[in-house]
Scaffold this motif. Structure first.
Motif, PDB file in Angstrom:
ATOM      1  N   MET A  67       0.844  -1.195   0.000  1.00 58.06           N
ATOM      2  CA  MET A  67       0.000   0.000   0.000  1.00 58.06           C
ATOM      3  C   MET A  67       0.884   1.251   0.000  1.00 58.06           C
ATOM      4  SD  MET A  67      -3.055   1.062  -0.091  1.00 58.06           S
ATOM      5  CE  MET A  67      -3.792  -0.541   0.226  1.00 58.06           C
ATOM      6  N   SER A  68       0.693   2.139  -0.986  1.00 61.32           N
ATOM      7  CA  SER A  68       1.524   3.344  -1.094  1.00 61.32           C
ATOM      8  C   SER A  68       0.793   4.556  -0.538  1.00 61.32           C
ATOM      9  CB  SER A  68       1.890   3.593  -2.560  1.00 61.32           C
ATOM     10  OG  SER A  68       0.730   3.968  -3.292  1.00 61.32           O
ATOM     11  N   LEU A  69       1.585   5.569  -0.193  1.00 61.07           N
ATOM     12  CA  LEU A  69       1.004   6.815   0.310  1.00 61.07           C
ATOM     13  C   LEU A  69       0.106   7.448  -0.743  1.00 61.07           C
ATOM     14  CD1 LEU A  69       0.856   8.873   2.587  1.00 61.07           C
ATOM     15  CD2 LEU A  69       2.880   9.985   1.625  1.00 61.07           C
ATOM     16  N   ARG A  70       0.491   7.297  -2.009  1.00 59.19           N
ATOM     17  CA  ARG A  70      -0.324   7.859  -3.088  1.00 59.19           C
ATOM     18  C   ARG A  70      -1.721   7.244  -3.092  1.00 59.19           C
ATOM     19  NH1 ARG A  70       0.673   7.691  -9.686  1.00 59.19           N
ATOM     20  NH2 ARG A  70      -0.981   9.183 -10.175  1.00 59.19           N
ATOM     21  N   GLU A  71      -1.814   5.934  -2.870  1.00 62.65           N
ATOM     22  CA  GLU A  71      -3.118   5.261  -2.842  1.00 62.65           C
ATOM     23  C   GLU A  71      -3.961   5.767  -1.680  1.00 62.65           C
ATOM     24  OE1 GLU A  71      -3.122   0.841  -3.898  1.00 62.65           O
ATOM     25  OE2 GLU A  71      -0.993   1.224  -3.516  1.00 62.65           O
ATOM     26  N   VAL A  72      -3.304   5.990  -0.539  1.00 65.31           N
ATOM     27  CA  VAL A  72      -4.024   6.506   0.634  1.00 65.31           C
ATOM     28  C   VAL A  72      -4.589   7.892   0.337  1.00 65.31           C
ATOM     29  CG1 VAL A  72      -3.823   7.192   3.050  1.00 65.31           C
ATOM     30  CG2 VAL A  72      -2.598   5.171   2.223  1.00 65.31           C
ATOM     31  N   TRP A  73      -3.748   8.764  -0.230  1.00 67.58           N
ATOM     32  CA  TRP A  73      -4.203  10.119  -0.550  1.00 67.58           C
ATOM     33  C   TRP A  73      -5.317  10.091  -1.604  1.00 67.58           C
ATOM     34  CZ3 TRP A  73      -4.650  14.340   1.749  1.00 67.58           C
ATOM     35  CH2 TRP A  73      -3.680  14.866   2.600  1.00 67.58           C
ATOM     36  N   ARG A  74      -5.212   9.198  -2.581  1.00 63.01           N
ATOM     37  CA  ARG A  74      -6.249   9.120  -3.624  1.00 63.01           C
ATOM     38  C   ARG A  74      -7.594   8.762  -2.998  1.00 63.01           C
ATOM     39  NH1 ARG A  74      -7.177   8.667  -8.899  1.00 63.01           N
ATOM     40  NH2 ARG A  74      -5.005   8.957  -9.440  1.00 63.01           N
ATOM     41  N   TRP A  75      -7.566   7.813  -2.058  1.00 62.10           N
ATOM     42  CA  TRP A  75      -8.823   7.450  -1.393  1.00 62.10           C
ATOM     43  C   TRP A  75      -9.372   8.631  -0.600  1.00 62.10           C
ATOM     44  CZ3 TRP A  75     -10.643   7.341   3.560  1.00 62.10           C
ATOM     45  CH2 TRP A  75     -11.895   6.717   3.742  1.00 62.10           C
ATOM     46  N   ILE A  76      -8.495   9.316   0.116  1.00 66.46           N
ATOM     47  CA  ILE A  76      -8.940  10.467   0.909  1.00 66.46           C
ATOM     48  C   ILE A  76      -9.586  11.522   0.011  1.00 66.46           C
ATOM     49  CG2 ILE A  76      -8.148  12.436   2.307  1.00 66.46           C
ATOM     50  CD1 ILE A  76      -5.954  10.584   3.428  1.00 66.46           C
ATOM     51  N   LEU A  77      -8.935  11.861  -1.096  1.00 66.24           N
ATOM     52  CA  LEU A  77      -9.423  12.912  -1.985  1.00 66.24           C
ATOM     53  C   LEU A  77     -10.692  12.498  -2.717  1.00 66.24           C
ATOM     54  CD1 LEU A  77      -6.059  14.233  -3.476  1.00 66.24           C
ATOM     55  CD2 LEU A  77      -7.408  15.193  -1.599  1.00 66.24           C
ATOM     56  N   ASP A  78     -10.826  11.217  -3.009  1.00 60.16           N
ATOM     57  CA  ASP A  78     -12.048  10.731  -3.677  1.00 60.16           C
ATOM     58  C   ASP A  78     -13.286  11.033  -2.843  1.00 60.16           C
ATOM     59  OD1 ASP A  78     -11.051   9.811  -6.042  1.00 60.16           O
ATOM     60  OD2 ASP A  78     -10.750   7.756  -5.358  1.00 60.16           O
ATOM     61  N   ILE A 137      -8.464  10.662  10.230  1.00 57.09           N
ATOM     62  CA  ILE A 137      -7.410   9.962  10.967  1.00 57.09           C
ATOM     63  C   ILE A 137      -6.185   9.744  10.082  1.00 57.09           C
ATOM     64  CG2 ILE A 137      -6.786   7.809  12.131  1.00 57.09           C
ATOM     65  CD1 ILE A 137      -8.606   9.584  13.776  1.00 57.09           C
ATOM     66  N   LEU A 138      -6.402   9.305   8.860  1.00 55.14           N
ATOM     67  CA  LEU A 138      -5.290   9.079   7.932  1.00 55.14           C
ATOM     68  C   LEU A 138      -4.546  10.381   7.661  1.00 55.14           C
ATOM     69  CD1 LEU A 138      -7.061   6.661   5.426  1.00 55.14           C
ATOM     70  CD2 LEU A 138      -5.165   6.061   6.939  1.00 55.14           C
ATOM     71  N   TYR A 157      -4.549   2.167   6.730  1.00 58.65           N
ATOM     72  CA  TYR A 157      -5.426   2.015   5.567  1.00 58.65           C
ATOM     73  C   TYR A 157      -5.565   0.532   5.189  1.00 58.65           C
ATOM     74  CZ  TYR A 157      -7.424   2.799   0.924  1.00 58.65           C
ATOM     75  OH  TYR A 157      -8.238   2.787  -0.174  1.00 58.65           O
ATOM     76  N   SER A 158      -4.455  -0.184   5.151  1.00 55.32           N
ATOM     77  CA  SER A 158      -4.479  -1.618   4.845  1.00 55.32           C
ATOM     78  C   SER A 158      -5.256  -2.384   5.909  1.00 55.32           C
ATOM     79  CB  SER A 158      -3.052  -2.174   4.756  1.00 55.32           C
ATOM     80  OG  SER A 158      -2.348  -1.571   3.694  1.00 55.32           O
ATOM     81  N   PHE A 159      -5.024  -2.011   7.185  1.00 58.62           N
ATOM     82  CA  PHE A 159      -5.703  -2.663   8.310  1.00 58.62           C
ATOM     83  C   PHE A 159      -7.220  -2.482   8.205  1.00 58.62           C
ATOM     84  CE2 PHE A 159      -7.581  -2.440  12.554  1.00 58.62           C
ATOM     85  CZ  PHE A 159      -7.139  -3.615  13.139  1.00 58.62           C
ATOM     86  N   MET A 160      -7.662  -1.255   7.879  1.00 61.39           N
ATOM     87  CA  MET A 160      -9.092  -0.971   7.789  1.00 61.39           C
ATOM     88  C   MET A 160      -9.730  -1.659   6.584  1.00 61.39           C
ATOM     89  SD  MET A 160      -9.325   3.024   9.001  1.00 61.39           S
ATOM     90  CE  MET A 160     -11.106   2.963   9.115  1.00 61.39           C
ATOM     91  N   LEU A 161      -9.009  -1.688   5.476  1.00 64.35           N
ATOM     92  CA  LEU A 161      -9.531  -2.386   4.302  1.00 64.35           C
ATOM     93  C   LEU A 161      -9.781  -3.855   4.622  1.00 64.35           C
ATOM     94  CD1 LEU A 161      -7.440  -1.058   1.263  1.00 64.35           C
ATOM     95  CD2 LEU A 161      -9.863  -0.672   1.715  1.00 64.35           C
ATOM     96  N   ILE A 203     -12.394  -3.847   8.198  1.00 65.20           N
ATOM     97  CA  ILE A 203     -13.663  -3.106   8.156  1.00 65.20           C
ATOM     98  C   ILE A 203     -14.312  -3.188   6.782  1.00 65.20           C
ATOM     99  CG2 ILE A 203     -14.729  -0.810   8.376  1.00 65.20           C
ATOM    100  CD1 ILE A 203     -12.561  -0.197  10.484  1.00 65.20           C
ATOM    101  N   GLY A 204     -13.496  -3.066   5.747  1.00 67.60           N
ATOM    102  CA  GLY A 204     -14.018  -3.141   4.383  1.00 67.60           C
ATOM    103  C   GLY A 204     -14.208  -1.759   3.780  1.00 67.60           C
ATOM    104  N   LYS A 205     -13.912  -1.652   2.504  1.00 63.69           N
ATOM    105  CA  LYS A 205     -13.969  -0.363   1.816  1.00 63.69           C
ATOM    106  C   LYS A 205     -15.379   0.217   1.807  1.00 63.69           C
ATOM    107  CE  LYS A 205     -12.406   1.923  -2.400  1.00 63.69           C
ATOM    108  NZ  LYS A 205     -13.634   2.666  -2.678  1.00 63.69           N
ATOM    109  N   GLU A 206     -16.390  -0.640   1.683  1.00 62.45           N
ATOM    110  CA  GLU A 206     -17.768  -0.143   1.601  1.00 62.45           C
ATOM    111  C   GLU A 206     -18.157   0.624   2.857  1.00 62.45           C
ATOM    112  OE1 GLU A 206     -22.320  -1.801   0.899  1.00 62.45           O
ATOM    113  OE2 GLU A 206     -20.616  -3.160   0.695  1.00 62.45           O
ATOM    114  N   LYS A 207     -17.822   0.077   4.034  1.00 67.03           N
ATOM    115  CA  LYS A 207     -18.148   0.765   5.283  1.00 67.03           C
ATOM    116  C   LYS A 207     -17.299   2.022   5.448  1.00 67.03           C
ATOM    117  CE  LYS A 207     -19.824  -3.218   7.900  1.00 67.03           C
ATOM    118  NZ  LYS A 207     -19.621  -4.078   9.098  1.00 67.03           N
ATOM    119  N   MET A 208     -16.054   1.959   5.023  1.00 67.14           N
ATOM    120  CA  MET A 208     -15.180   3.131   5.101  1.00 67.14           C
ATOM    121  C   MET A 208     -15.720   4.259   4.228  1.00 67.14           C
ATOM    122  SD  MET A 208     -11.489   1.227   4.910  1.00 67.14           S
ATOM    123  CE  MET A 208     -10.551   2.748   4.658  1.00 67.14           C
ATOM    124  N   ASP A 209     -16.197   3.903   3.033  1.00 66.21           N
ATOM    125  CA  ASP A 209     -16.701   4.907   2.096  1.00 66.21           C
ATOM    126  C   ASP A 209     -17.921   5.637   2.644  1.00 66.21           C
ATOM    127  OD1 ASP A 209     -14.739   4.129   0.412  1.00 66.21           O
ATOM    128  OD2 ASP A 209     -16.007   3.045  -0.996  1.00 66.21           O
TER     129      ASP A 209
END
Length: 238
Positions: free
Chosen positions: A1-12, A102-103, A119-123, A126-132
């Motif tokens: 998991m890269s920092l770029r992927e984390v930021w992309r999810w945050i910005l989405d 938090i991220l 981010y990896s732990f939560m995916l 918890i799952g992406k759907e609940k995070m979203d």
């Protein structure tokens, strides 16, 4: 998991107001992207283009710097967040704050590796759907001018929407009239076809009757001729 992927999810999952604030602070600019004047300029396509640019390696440091400034400005997050375990952080993200907050806090406090791990732990747990479903929760204070621009943009959008509705209603009325005319024409054609079919049927029936009458008369004449020939043969024998 890269920092770029984390930021992309945050910005989405960041609202247009905050994304516009990030755009102004980072001053990113690139080919094919026109300057934004307000959050309302961020349609789906421009959002995607901006997020792609912001999450490039050369701009990720700008995002980190923006988050640091944001946190310094707000100063409302627990100082011990960066020291908590992943499970504790995940619970905070889903119950008290949001995953994005938090991220972002971890990133702003130079704990990028922990942000990636969380981010990896939560995916996984918890799952992406609940995070979203958790809203980002950023609270960016707009200036009076920005609020006025936003209000004006919304008013303009309402005017445009009303004009569009009028145009659509006008087109619907126009096409309804055309459809009504076509339906009337279709009905006339249907009636003409029915009349033609009835006439053809009548002619066929009459023709059959005449044919049957001719056959009847022919049979009668044939029988009369046969009878006459029979009598003639009898006379010849006598």
């Amino acid at each position: 998991m890269s920092l770029r992927e984390v930021w992309r999810w945050i910005l989405d999952y960041t609202g247009n107001e905050t994304l516009f604030e990030i755009y102004k602070e980072t001053k990113v600019n690139f080919a094919g992207f026109r300057a934004l004047k307000s959050p309302n300029d961020l349609n789906q396509n421009k959002r995607m283009m901006l997020i792609n640019e912001l999450t490039k390696p050369k701009n990720v440091s700008k995002l980190n710097f923006w988050m640091q400034k944001f946190e310094e400005k707000n100063k409302k997050y627990d100082e011990s967040i960066g020291d908590k375990e992943l499970s504790e952080l995940a619970e905070l993200a889903m119950k008290e704050y949001s995953p994005a907050i938090i991220l972002s806090i971890l990133i702003s406090r130079s704990k990028t590796e922990k942000a990636e791990q969380l981010y990896s732990f939560m995916l996984e747990n918890i799952g992406k759907e609940k995070m979203d479903k958790r809203e980002c929760g950023y609270e960016v204070e707009l200036t009076e001018q920005e609020k006025e621009n936003d209000k004006e943009a919304k008013q303009n959008e309402n005017v445009i929407q009303k004009e569009r509705r009028k145009e659509i209603e006008k087109l619907e009325k126009k096409y309804q009239t055309k459809i009504a005319k076509l339906e009337a024409k279709n009905q006339n054609l249907k009636e003409e076809i029915e009349k033609r079919d009835a006439k053809i049927k009548e002619i066929n029936e009459k023709t059959n009757e005449e044919k049957q009458e001719l056959l009847r008369k022919l049979n009668e004449k044939t029988q009369a001729y046969a009878e006459l020939e029979k009598r003639l043969n009898a006379l010849k024998k006598s």
